[in-house]
Design a protein around this motif. Structure first.
Motif, short mmCIF file in Angstrom:
data_model
loop_
_atom_site.label_atom_id
_atom_site.label_comp_id
_atom_site.label_asym_id
_atom_site.label_seq_id
_atom_site.Cartn_x
_atom_site.Cartn_y
_atom_site.Cartn_z
N VAL A 133 34.68 45.86 26.61
CA VAL A 133 35.95 45.27 27.04
C VAL A 133 36.35 45.82 28.41
N SER A 134 35.99 47.07 28.67
CA SER A 134 36.36 47.69 29.94
C SER A 134 35.67 47.03 31.14
N SER A 135 34.63 46.23 30.89
CA SER A 135 33.99 45.51 31.99
C SER A 135 34.95 44.55 32.67
N LEU A 136 36.02 44.16 31.94
CA LEU A 136 37.00 43.24 32.50
C LEU A 136 37.92 43.92 33.51
N PHE A 137 37.82 45.26 33.63
CA PHE A 137 38.60 45.96 34.65
C PHE A 137 37.97 45.82 36.03
N ASP A 138 36.72 45.34 36.07
CA ASP A 138 35.97 45.21 37.31
C ASP A 138 36.24 43.84 37.92
N THR A 139 36.68 43.84 39.18
CA THR A 139 37.03 42.58 39.86
C THR A 139 35.83 41.64 39.92
N GLU A 140 34.62 42.17 40.12
CA GLU A 140 33.43 41.33 40.22
C GLU A 140 33.16 40.60 38.90
N MET A 141 33.48 41.25 37.78
CA MET A 141 33.29 40.61 36.48
C MET A 141 34.39 39.59 36.20
N LEU A 142 35.59 39.88 36.71
CA LEU A 142 36.74 39.04 36.41
C LEU A 142 36.80 37.79 37.30
N GLU A 143 36.30 37.92 38.53
CA GLU A 143 36.41 36.81 39.48
C GLU A 143 35.81 35.51 38.97
N LEU A 183 44.28 46.14 28.12
CA LEU A 183 43.86 45.45 29.34
C LEU A 183 44.86 45.71 30.46
N TYR A 184 44.43 45.46 31.68
CA TYR A 184 45.30 45.69 32.84
C TYR A 184 45.46 44.40 33.65
N ALA A 185 46.68 44.17 34.12
CA ALA A 185 46.94 42.99 34.94
C ALA A 185 46.55 43.21 36.39
N SER A 186 46.34 44.45 36.82
CA SER A 186 46.09 44.72 38.24
C SER A 186 44.86 43.98 38.78
N PRO A 187 43.75 43.82 38.03
CA PRO A 187 42.64 43.03 38.58
C PRO A 187 43.03 41.57 38.85
N ILE A 188 43.87 40.99 37.96
CA ILE A 188 44.34 39.61 38.18
C ILE A 188 45.24 39.56 39.39
N PHE A 189 46.16 40.54 39.50
CA PHE A 189 47.07 40.58 40.63
C PHE A 189 46.31 40.76 41.94
N ALA A 192 45.98 28.15 24.96
CA ALA A 192 45.19 28.30 26.19
C ALA A 192 43.99 29.22 25.96
N ILE A 193 44.18 30.29 25.18
CA ILE A 193 43.07 31.19 24.85
C ILE A 193 42.00 30.43 24.06
N ALA A 194 42.43 29.61 23.09
CA ALA A 194 41.48 28.83 22.30
C ALA A 194 40.69 27.87 23.18
N ARG A 195 41.36 27.24 24.16
CA ARG A 195 40.66 26.32 25.07
C ARG A 195 39.62 27.06 25.91
N ARG A 196 40.00 28.24 26.42
CA ARG A 196 39.05 29.02 27.23
C ARG A 196 37.85 29.47 26.40
N MET A 197 38.10 29.88 25.17
CA MET A 197 36.99 30.30 24.31
C MET A 197 36.08 29.12 23.98
N GLN A 242 38.05 36.20 27.10
CA GLN A 242 36.82 36.96 27.29
C GLN A 242 36.85 38.27 26.52
N ALA A 243 38.03 38.92 26.49
CA ALA A 243 38.16 40.19 25.75
C ALA A 243 37.93 39.98 24.26
N ILE A 244 38.47 38.89 23.71
CA ILE A 244 38.27 38.59 22.27
C ILE A 244 36.79 38.36 21.99
N LEU A 245 36.12 37.61 22.86
CA LEU A 245 34.69 37.37 22.66
C LEU A 245 33.89 38.66 22.78
#
Length: 336
Positions: free
Chosen positions: A319-329, A154-160, A21-26, A308-311
């Protein structure tokens, strides 16, 4: 900037669907096909693990995707042996992507003459030639300091938070986040802040490991849609007991959001029969058929975040930009 055209992914047997799934997203992000490196990971008759990489990896940036979940020792050895194979094949850099970091619960000495196994595992990972670790929701934040190499947690809380806003949008004002113990307050508070919800705590006292003697709810949960937040659910005994205590204190309903669904032994049966309306877990650990079939267990994907984190690591961006909901949405658009 990287020296190679694309990052290369390699996977062990711990969670092959997540790696794919990660390979497909990349591939979607890069606009070209990114596939897992062709590899053979097998066992000899006596249980020894053997790895053979069928593609040239000289000078490549390699990312090994491997959770150290059950069977923890086998999956850990697969990770170490794959790293050694890549190092001896002249890979430029080796990053271990460990969605679930096993042995994290052994992060300190709880009594005399006990090990700190998380530190031992950190030493083994670095010793195998791995130069960076990417993981999610470490059981204890200080484990990052056990490594002498960079660790991105990474943190799951933005996804949750995205999932809760979608599934509870009509009753978000009545949602209350609950920490199942005092040690998890920081994690629960982080999610509560993201959705602007109040916080309660379940104070538990143990007679011995795995057995809870007494539970007390700190905070008023009456009439609330309570969401228990934690990083690991193993046998689910404590989680189900906490849900019962919360309901006894007047909650309207109880849900749980857990990052790593270890779900060993009687866990699935307990959850199915519990007062919990739903349990939401991530796919950091490959779910069993019993988990997939459980009517009140739901799985949210981590592949978009890890891809996205791998890229970001590969291109040298944050990588910490992924902690922001606006970036993750935008990354999770269409999932919720």
């Amino acid at each position: 900037m990287p020296n190679t055209d694309e990052p290369k992914l390699i996977s062990g047997n711990a969670n092959l669907p997540l790696a794919q799934a990660i390979a497909r997203r990349m591939s979607m992000h890069r606009g070209k096909s990114i596939k897992l490196v062709d590899t053979r990971v097998e066992r000899f008759n006596d249980g020894e693990i053997f790895v053979e990489v069928f593609e040239n990896v000289r000078g490549e940036d390699m990312f090994i995707i491997q959770s150290t979940s059950n069977p923890a020792n086998d999956n850990l050895m697969e990770l170490l042996i794959m790293a050694d194979a890549l190092r001896r094949s002249s890979a430029a850099q080796i990053t271990a992507v460990i969605p679930y970091f096993g042995y994290a619960r052994q992060d300190r000495r709880t009594k005399a003459r006990t090990p700190i196994s998380a530190k031992l595992v950190a030493n083994m990972i670095a010793g195998a030639g791995i130069e960076r670790v990417l993981t999610m929701d470490l059981h204890a934040a200080q484990i990052q300091g056990f490594f002498d190499i960079p660790v991105d947690n990474l943190y799951a809380s933005p996804i949750f938070a995205l999932d809760i806003r979608h599934h509870f949008k009509k009753k978000i004002s009545d949602v209350m986040i609950v920490s199942p113990d005092v040690g998890g307050v920081a994690r629960a508070r982080e999610l509560a802040k993201r959705i602007n919800a109040p916080l309660a705590i379940v104070d538990k006292r143990r007679e011995k490991p795995g057995e809870v003697a007494e539970m007390t709810v700190i905070g008023n949960v009456e009439g609330k849609h309570c969401i228990i937040v934690d990083d690991i659910c193993d046998t689910a005994g404590t989680l189900c007991k906490a849900a019962e205590v919360i309901m006894e204190n007047g909650a309207k309903e109880v849900h749980s959001y857990i990052t790593h669904g270890v779900l060993s032994g009687p866990a699935v049966d307990r959850i199915t029969k519990s007062v919990m309306k739903s349990l939401v877990i991530t796919d950091s650990i490959q779910p069993t058929e019993a988990v997939k079939a459980a009517p009140n267990i739901r799985i949210v994907p981590t592949a978009p975040m890890f891809a996205q984190a791998i890229l970001n690591i590969w291109t040298g961006t944050s990588v910490s930009s992924l902690f922001d909901t606006e970036m993750l949405e935008p990354i999770y658009e269409g999932f919720f």
